[in-house]
Design a protein around this motif. Structure first.
Motif, PDB file in Angstrom:
ATOM      1  N   VAL A  69       0.859  -1.179   0.000  1.00 23.07           N
ATOM      2  CA  VAL A  69       0.000   0.000   0.000  1.00 23.07           C
ATOM      3  C   VAL A  69       0.895   1.228   0.000  1.00 23.07           C
ATOM      4  O   VAL A  69       1.658   1.448   0.948  1.00 23.07           O
ATOM      5  N   GLY A  70       0.824   2.023  -1.045  1.00 18.57           N
ATOM      6  CA  GLY A  70       1.690   3.190  -1.087  1.00 18.57           C
ATOM      7  C   GLY A  70       1.498   4.020  -2.328  1.00 18.57           C
ATOM      8  O   GLY A  70       0.501   3.904  -3.041  1.00 18.57           O
ATOM      9  N   ALA A  95      -2.423   4.022  -2.090  1.00 13.57           N
ATOM     10  CA  ALA A  95      -2.785   4.374  -0.713  1.00 13.57           C
ATOM     11  C   ALA A  95      -3.916   5.383  -0.648  1.00 13.57           C
ATOM     12  O   ALA A  95      -4.537   5.553   0.407  1.00 13.57           O
ATOM     13  N   TYR A 116       3.481  -1.116   3.921  1.00 15.34           N
ATOM     14  CA  TYR A 116       3.048   0.258   3.685  1.00 15.34           C
ATOM     15  C   TYR A 116       4.264   1.169   3.488  1.00 15.34           C
ATOM     16  O   TYR A 116       5.203   1.154   4.290  1.00 15.34           O
ATOM     17  N   THR A 117       4.241   1.981   2.419  1.00 22.87           N
ATOM     18  CA  THR A 117       5.339   2.920   2.161  1.00 22.87           C
ATOM     19  C   THR A 117       4.965   4.286   2.747  1.00 22.87           C
ATOM     20  O   THR A 117       4.701   5.241   2.030  1.00 22.87           O
ATOM     21  N   CYS A 118       4.980   4.344   4.057  1.00 24.26           N
ATOM     22  CA  CYS A 118       4.527   5.554   4.763  1.00 24.26           C
ATOM     23  C   CYS A 118       5.464   6.741   4.555  1.00 24.26           C
ATOM     24  O   CYS A 118       5.050   7.892   4.737  1.00 24.26           O
ATOM     25  N   ALA A 124      -0.900   6.239   3.196  1.00 29.75           N
ATOM     26  CA  ALA A 124      -0.406   4.914   3.579  1.00 29.75           C
ATOM     27  C   ALA A 124      -0.216   4.835   5.091  1.00 29.75           C
ATOM     28  O   ALA A 124      -0.496   3.799   5.713  1.00 29.75           O
ATOM     29  N   GLN A 125       0.247   5.933   5.672  1.00 25.68           N
ATOM     30  CA  GLN A 125       0.437   5.978   7.122  1.00 25.68           C
ATOM     31  C   GLN A 125      -0.888   5.762   7.858  1.00 25.68           C
ATOM     32  O   GLN A 125      -0.954   5.018   8.843  1.00 25.68           O
ATOM     33  N   HIS A 127      -3.544   4.119   6.777  1.00 27.79           N
ATOM     34  CA  HIS A 127      -3.938   2.712   6.648  1.00 27.79           C
ATOM     35  C   HIS A 127      -3.089   1.837   7.561  1.00 27.79           C
ATOM     36  O   HIS A 127      -3.586   0.900   8.204  1.00 27.79           O
ATOM     37  N   ALA A 128      -1.796   2.130   7.613  1.00 25.47           N
ATOM     38  CA  ALA A 128      -0.890   1.340   8.448  1.00 25.47           C
ATOM     39  C   ALA A 128      -1.286   1.424   9.917  1.00 25.47           C
ATOM     40  O   ALA A 128      -1.306   0.413  10.640  1.00 25.47           O
ATOM     41  N   TRP A 145       6.473  -0.016   6.872  1.00 23.44           N
ATOM     42  CA  TRP A 145       5.594  -0.529   7.914  1.00 23.44           C
ATOM     43  C   TRP A 145       5.048  -1.884   7.486  1.00 23.44           C
ATOM     44  O   TRP A 145       4.642  -2.061   6.340  1.00 23.44           O
TER      45      TRP A 145
END
Length: 518
Positions: A69-70, A95, A116-118, A124-125, A127-128, A145
Motif C-alpha cells: 500500500v503506497g 494508498a 506500507y510505504t509511509c 499509507a500511514q 492505513h498502516a 511498515w
C-alpha cells in the motif's frame, strides 16, 4: 528463492531477472530514483535480494500474496522484484483508496502480509496505523511498515514456467461493483516490458519520468519493468504536478514521458498561466495512454513540446499494451496505432459474429502473450470474457484502417475513464444507494475536453434534503477521490422504462446539458 544468474545470456523466466544483463554490463548506471533515494542497477539487485531475505524472515512463502500500500517510490520497485525472487505475488495498491477498498483487496487476495510505504504517503500511514502495522528498517530503502502475519492463508501453487507463474495481481473494479483481481504472469509482464523497450526505442542513457502509479498496470509494466528491461533510468514521482513535470523536462534531461491526456492538458494550462514556453531539450518520446486522445490536444502538445505525441491502447487484462503508434512513423490522426508484434486482434460484429467490412465498427477482441492468466477466484468471469480459443473480448468498439491501424471509437460497457482511472458506475451507485436518504441512483459519464467526468443522478426519499456537498462528503468516505462524482443532481424521479429499468440514455443527455462542473 529463485536462483540468480549474472550471465547476460540466460533467458529470463522471472521479472527480477530483467536486471541481470544490466548488472553485468553497467552495474553503476542509474536504474531507479525517487526524491529521497537513487539506486544503480547493482544496488537495485542487492536491495531486492536483501528485501527478499527479509520477506522470507517475515514468513512470506512462494505462492503467497503480498499487498503493498503506497505511492510511487523506489521501495515499491524493490519489493516487486524481491517478491519475484520468492515466487510470491506482488499486489501494489494506491494508498489514496478508501478504507473499504483497501480492506476488500486484503480480504479478497488472502494477503499473507501487507506492507506500507509511509515515508512517501500520509495516506499509507493512515492505513498502516488503523491496521496496527509496525515500522521496520529495510536497509538501504529505509523504513517500511509491516502488517500482521495472516497465518491461516494458503499459498497458491507455483510453476517454473513463466507463462504459468503469477508475478503480480492488479485490482480493477468490475461491472458488478465487486473487485476483479487480474492475474498477470511473469511472461505477460516481460512481454509488455520488452515491447515498451522495442516500440519506444528505450535503452541506456534514457531517463523516463514516472508519475503513472505503479498500482496501475501501465506504471508497473511498461513504465517500471519497461525501464528495467531497457537499461534506462526511471525517475519516480509520488503524485503528478505540472510544475514538477515542466521542471524535469526543462532541467533534468527527461527523454521519455507517458501520461494520461489530462496530465498533458494540465501541463499546457500551467505553461499558459506562467506565461512561458515549455522547454524539453532532451525529450524524444511522449505518449498518451488511459483515455481517448483528442485532435486538439494532440496538436497543442506537439506544438508546445516540438515532438510527436504518440498514442496507445491497452487494458489491465492485457498487461496492458495491445496497440501503439510507432516512433519511426508518427501519425497525424488519433489512431492508437498497430497491434504489437505477436498480439492478434480482430473486430467482431456482435450481431453477425464476424469481422465487419473494411472500416466497419465492432467489438475488439485480443489474443496473445500479453493476455492475463485470469481473474483471481473468479473462473466464471474469466470464461465469460476469454473464449475457448483464447480470444479476450475487450468490450471496446473499434474500427481498422486500410493500413491496419486501430481506432477506438467507444465502449460497449458503461466504463468511465477519468484521468486514466477506471470508474464503473455500479460501484458509485452502490455507495450512493447505501445513504439512508437515497431511493435509487444512476451514474453516467460526461465527456469534457481531454477527459471524462462522473455525473450522478439521485432520487431521494420524501422530504430528504441532504445537499450535494453533504452527499459528496459521504461518498469521499467510501470511494477513491477519482470515483466521487463531479456533479450530483437530485431528481424527483429518475426516468425509467415500464419495466422499471432506469433510462441512462436520457440521463446522459441531461448530463451534457448540466451546469459548469465543480
Amino acid at each position: 528463492m529463485t536462483s540468480f544468474s549474472s550471465g547476460p545470456a540466460a533467458a529470463p523466466t522471472r521479472i527480477h531477472q530483467l536486471l541481470d544483463s544490466w548488472v553485468h554490463t553497467q552495474p553503476h548506471a542509474l536504474a531507479l530514483q525517487d526524491p529521497g533515494l537513487a539506486l544503480s542497477y547493482l544496488a537495485l539487485k542487492e536491495a531486492s535480494e536483501s528485501a527478499a531475505r527479509q520477506l522470507a524472515d517475515l514468513q512470506v512463502r512462494a505462492g503467497d500474496r503480498v499487498l503493498v500500500v503506497g505511492e510511487n517510490c523506489a521501495a515499491i520497485g524493490v519489493l516487486v522484484l524481491a517478491l519475484s525472487r520468492l515466487d510470491a505475488w506482488s499486489i501494489v495498491v494506491n494508498a489514496r483508496l478508501s478504507e473499504r477498498e483497501i480492506d476488500t483487496f486484503i480480504a479478497h487476495s488472502g494477503a499473507r502480509r501487507v506492507i506500507y510505504t509511509c515515508h512517501v504517503s500520509a495516506d499509507a500511514q493512515k492505513h498502516a496505523q488503523r491496521h496496527g502495522a509496525l515500522a521496520q528498517s529495510w536497509g538501504e530503502i529505509g523504513t517500511l511498515w509491516v502488517g500482521a502475519l495472516a497465518r491461516e492463508v494458503q499459498p497458491e501453487p507455483c510453476s517454473p514456467e513463466a507463462r504459468d507463474q503469477v508475478a503480480s495481481m492488479i485490482y480493477t473494479s468490475g461491472t458488478s461493483g465487486a473487485p476483479k483481481g487480474v492475474m498477470l504472469t511473469h511472461a505477460n509482464l516481460m512481454f509488455a516490458a520488452a515491447s515498451a523497450r522495442d516500440i519506444r526505442g528505450l535503452g541506456p542513457g534514457d531517463l523516463i519520468y514516472g508519475v503513472l502509479p505503479m498500482a496501475h498496470v501501465v506504471g508497473l509494466s511498461t513504465q517500471f519493468l519497461g525501464c528495467i528491461a531497457s537499461g534506462a533510468a526511471l525517475q519516480l514521482e509520488p503524485r503528478f504536478s505540472p510544475a514538477a513535470l515542466a521542471q524535469a523536462l526543462a532541467q533534468q534531461g527527461v527523454t521519455a514521458f507517458v501520461g494520461v491526456p489530462a496530465m498533458f492538458a494540465k501541463l499546457l494550462d500551467w505553461a499558459r498561466e506562467q506565461g512561458q514556453a515549455l522547454q524539453a531539450p532532451a525529450l524524444r518520446f511522449a505518449c498518451v495512454v488511459g483515455s481517448p486522445l483528442t485532435p486538439s490536444l494532440k496538436a497543442a502538445v506537439e506544438v508546445a513540446l516540438g515532438q510527436p505525441l504518440h498514442n496507445g491502447y491497452g487494458l489491465t487484462e492485457t498487461a496492458p499494451t495491445v496497440a501503439q503508434t510507432r516512433i519511426e512513423a508518427p501519425r497525424r490522426d488519433c489512431t492508437v496505432g498497430f497491434p504489437l508484434p505477436g498480439v492478434q486482434t480482430r473486430i467482431v460484429d456482435a450481431g453477425a459474429g464476424a469481422e465487419p467490412a473494411a472500416g466497419g465498427v465492432g467489438e475488439l477482441w485480443v489474443r496473445g502473450p500479453n493476455l492475463m492468466k485470469g481473474y483471481y477466484r473468479n473462473e466464471a468471469l474469466t470464461r465469460e470474457v476469454v473464449n475457448e480459443e483464447g480470444w479476450f473480448n475487450t468490450g471496446d468498439m473499434a474500427r481498422r484502417d486500410a493500413d491496419g491501424a486501430l481506432h477506438i471509437v467507444g465502449r460497449s460497457k458503461e466504463l468511465i475513464i477519468r484521468s486514466g482511472f477506471n470508474v464503473y458506475p455500479v460501484e458509485v451507485e452502490q455507495a450512493l444507494n447505501s445513504h439512508p436518504a437515497v431511493v435509487q441512483s444512476a451514474v453516467v459519464g460526461r465527456t469534457v475536453e481531454h477527459n471524462e467526468e462522473v455525473v450522478a443522478f439521485v432520487e431521494l426519499v420524501s422530504d430528504a434534503q441532504p445537499g450535494e456537498e453533504a452527499m459528496r462528503e459521504y461518498l469521499r468516505e467510501r470511494l477513491s477521490p477519482y470515483k466521487v462524482p463531479s456533479e450530483i443532481r437530485f431528481l424527483a424521479q429518475l426516468p425509467a422504462a415500464p419495466t422499471g429499468k432506469i433510462l441512462k440514455s436520457e440521463l446522459k443527455t441531461l448530463a451534457l446539458q448540466g451546469r459548469t462542473p465543480l
